[in-house]
Design an enzyme around this catalytic site. Structure first.
Site, mmCIF file in Angstrom:
data_model
loop_
_atom_site.group_PDB
_atom_site.id
_atom_site.type_symbol
_atom_site.label_atom_id
_atom_site.label_comp_id
_atom_site.label_asym_id
_atom_site.label_seq_id
_atom_site.Cartn_x
_atom_site.Cartn_y
_atom_site.Cartn_z
ATOM 1 N N GLU A 87 -47.867 82.523 58.269
ATOM 2 C CA GLU A 87 -48.850 81.580 57.716
ATOM 3 C C GLU A 87 -50.079 81.483 58.620
ATOM 4 O O GLU A 87 -50.503 80.396 59.027
ATOM 5 C CB GLU A 87 -48.214 80.213 57.485
ATOM 6 C CG GLU A 87 -47.174 80.228 56.374
ATOM 7 C CD GLU A 87 -46.706 78.842 55.935
ATOM 8 O OE1 GLU A 87 -47.142 77.832 56.521
ATOM 9 O OE2 GLU A 87 -45.899 78.781 54.994
ATOM 10 N N GLU A 105 -41.279 82.800 51.724
ATOM 11 C CA GLU A 105 -40.831 81.409 51.670
ATOM 12 C C GLU A 105 -40.989 80.926 50.238
ATOM 13 O O GLU A 105 -42.077 81.003 49.665
ATOM 14 C CB GLU A 105 -41.632 80.516 52.622
ATOM 15 C CG GLU A 105 -41.413 80.832 54.097
ATOM 16 C CD GLU A 105 -42.122 79.847 55.035
ATOM 17 O OE1 GLU A 105 -42.399 78.698 54.590
ATOM 18 O OE2 GLU A 105 -42.398 80.218 56.175
#
Length: 525
Positions: free
Chosen positions: A205, A328
């Site tokens: 991320e 995710e």
């Protein structure tokens, strides 16, 4: 073959019977036409393999995911791996485990987690709960975990607070066969042979907790870090996974593929199914049909996201060399009352199970591009497989979905086309009522997974079978009395699979009657 969009994929209905619930099935001709879904399964057109890595897990240093999840002091007073959790994970054939994060990965310095545990430095986990991390679970412990589960490693390196040198030295420590100082250090720490890691994430991320980077900046950083992940032999040829887009950030995908695509093996998309606003996501167990409907609607968005990002990837990579990795995904609720907000501990109901089935069907149907995924997370965090309390352990409804779907691991995806579909209607909105995917395993057996997301009406699916002769269908079903049914430590088997008898096959046709709010897996013979 026509690939149908998530808005047009599988709808239908009618009555049902199952061994578990004893409901009488009606024939399709006796059901309202609006409740019948008609599909074609092309068993002779299968081409792409459904990678088992779509069914990957995720273990972050977060709350009780590692500590008290897979790593415990129960019974001995000393840290050790939990045998009961390992046995349960083996049963769902976990293909890989993503570690050490998540956001934690870009704070993690691998040297803190090697060598004698008594000498490892402690740190404050400022990302998740401000608890002290003693680093007793590090590299050696992680590899013992994946070895015992029978999984492959998926390590995420530190770009946010790390350096190319730190990442490269960890790579050498993991993979060099011997003779270098780092390989000798690994041997001194109890593992003479290399770990042969291939799946390696270059940061996590990076648009957010991993460094708040712009895509152009991260693309340059990725190229810099990835350049130094060199192969030592064929077994350590890196499969380099780059930070991918946050939900629908198609610009991130475009920039990464344009600027770094030739060095990327996997691009990591993240998307969570959230019912309420981010600050008040809603309870995992206390909800009504509106929240059920919104969960199904937002889970179905995965089809749109995968389609759009894959189309951008196709622009730069027509051969589909680069895999889309959904690193995710899953439902994110408010934490359970009385628990640490930074630990992300939540219960897991039949609603979560349906969201998992919808998502996995999407991944299966996009097997040409989606070749990996990691539900968040494995134990005690978010939409987990397993919950623990002291020495006790329970399996969640989502665990049972993953067990049912093992039939698709490394099987050939069979195209499924909707010819006549209907919708589950709530208030003034609607979504497809039935989700499905199909595959043929190495033994030639065809399996189909189907879900009826309508919590009120039974649905019938009439499937025309092409390229395969079928005379019988057997299966299992996962459902429960209520939309918010869940397994507790007091009632650990409230939601579990049962035999299914609501399918009939013959004359090139399969008729399946699905109860409300149910997931079915069928084996065709």
């Amino acid at each position: 073959m026509i690939r149908v969009s998530f808005l047009a994929f599988f709808c239908g209905a009618l009555a049902v019977r199952t061994a578990a619930w004893g409901q009488a099935a009606r024939t399709p001709t006796s059901a309202p036409a609006a409740l019948i879904t008609r599909i074609v399964i092309n068993a002779d057109l299968g081409r792409d393999t459904i990678s088992r890595h779509i069914y990957g897990q995720f273990a972050e240093h977060l709350g009780r995911g590692i500590y008290d999840g897979v790593w415990t002091k129960e019974g001995t007073g000393q840290w050790h791996l939990r045998d009961d959790v390992i046995d349960a994970l083996r049963r769902i054939q976990v293909p890989n485990v993503r570690w050490p994060g998540g956001c934690f990965a870009d704070y993690y310095h691998w040297r803190d987690g090697i060598g004698p545990a008594s000498r490892r430095p402690r740190m404050v986990n400022t990302i998740w709960g401000n608890v002290v991390e003693d680093n007793s679970f590090g590299t050696e412990e992680y590899f013992e975990l994946v070895r015992r589960i029978g999984a492959e490693p998926f390590v995420v390196g530190n770009v946010g607070t790390g350096s190319p040198r730190e990442m490269t030295e960890w790579w050498e420590y993991l993979n060099h066969p011997g003779g270098s100082s780092l390989a000798d250090e690994r041997k001194a720490n109890g593992h003479a042979t290399p770990y042969n890691v291939r799946r390696f994430g270059v940061g996590n991320e990076s648009w957010g907790c991993g460094g708040a980077m712009r895509p152009e900046f991260y693309a340059d950083q990725y190229r810099r870090f990835a350049e130094f992940l060199r192969s030592y032999n064929d077994s350590t040829r890196p499969f380099r996974i780059a930070t991918g887009p946050n939900v629908d950030d198609v610009n991130w995908t475009d920039v990464m593929m344009r600027e770094a695509g030739r060095m990327i093996d996997g691009l990591d998309l993240h998307y969570y199914t959230v019912v309420g606003p981010w600050a008040h996501k809603g309870s995992a167990t206390e909800f009504h049909e509106r929240e059920w409907f919104l969960a199904m609607q937002r889970a179905l968005r995965m089809e749109e996201l995968v389609t759009h990002h894959a189309a951008i990837m196709d622009k730069y990579d027509q051969r589909k060399r680069v895999a889309l990795i959904v690193g995710e995904w899953g439902m994110w609720h408010d934490v359970e009352p009385g628990t640490n907000p930074g630990f992300l501990y939540q219960q897991n109901t039949l609603r979560d199970a349906l969201v998992a089935a919808i998502s996995l069907d999407v991944f299966n149907r996009h097997a040409d591009r989606v070749r990996g995924a990691n539900i968040a997370q494995m134990v005690n965090v978010l939409q987990s497989m397993i919950l623990t309390r002291g020495p006790r352990m329970l399996l969640t409804p989502t665990y049972h979905v993953f067990e049912l779907y093992t039939v698709h691991h490394d099987a050939v995806m069979l195209p499924v086309t909707v010819t006549d579909a209907s919708h589950y209607v709530f208030a003034t909105d609607s979504v497809p009522a039935v989700s499905a995917s199909a595959s043929r395993d190495r033994g030639g057996i065809v399996h189909i997974t189907m879900s009826n997301i309508d919590p009120n009406e039974s649905r019938t699916v009439v499937a025309q079978l092409r390229g395969v002769r079928v005379t019988a269908a057997t299966g299992r079903i996962l459902t429960a009395p209520a939309i918010n049914s869940y397994n507790s430590f007091e009632q650990p088997d409230a939601v579990r699979p049962a035999p299914f008898v609501g399918a009939r096959a013959g004359d090139g046709q399969l008729t399946v009657t699905l109860p409300p709010k149910s997931i079915v897996v069928l084996e065709l013979r």
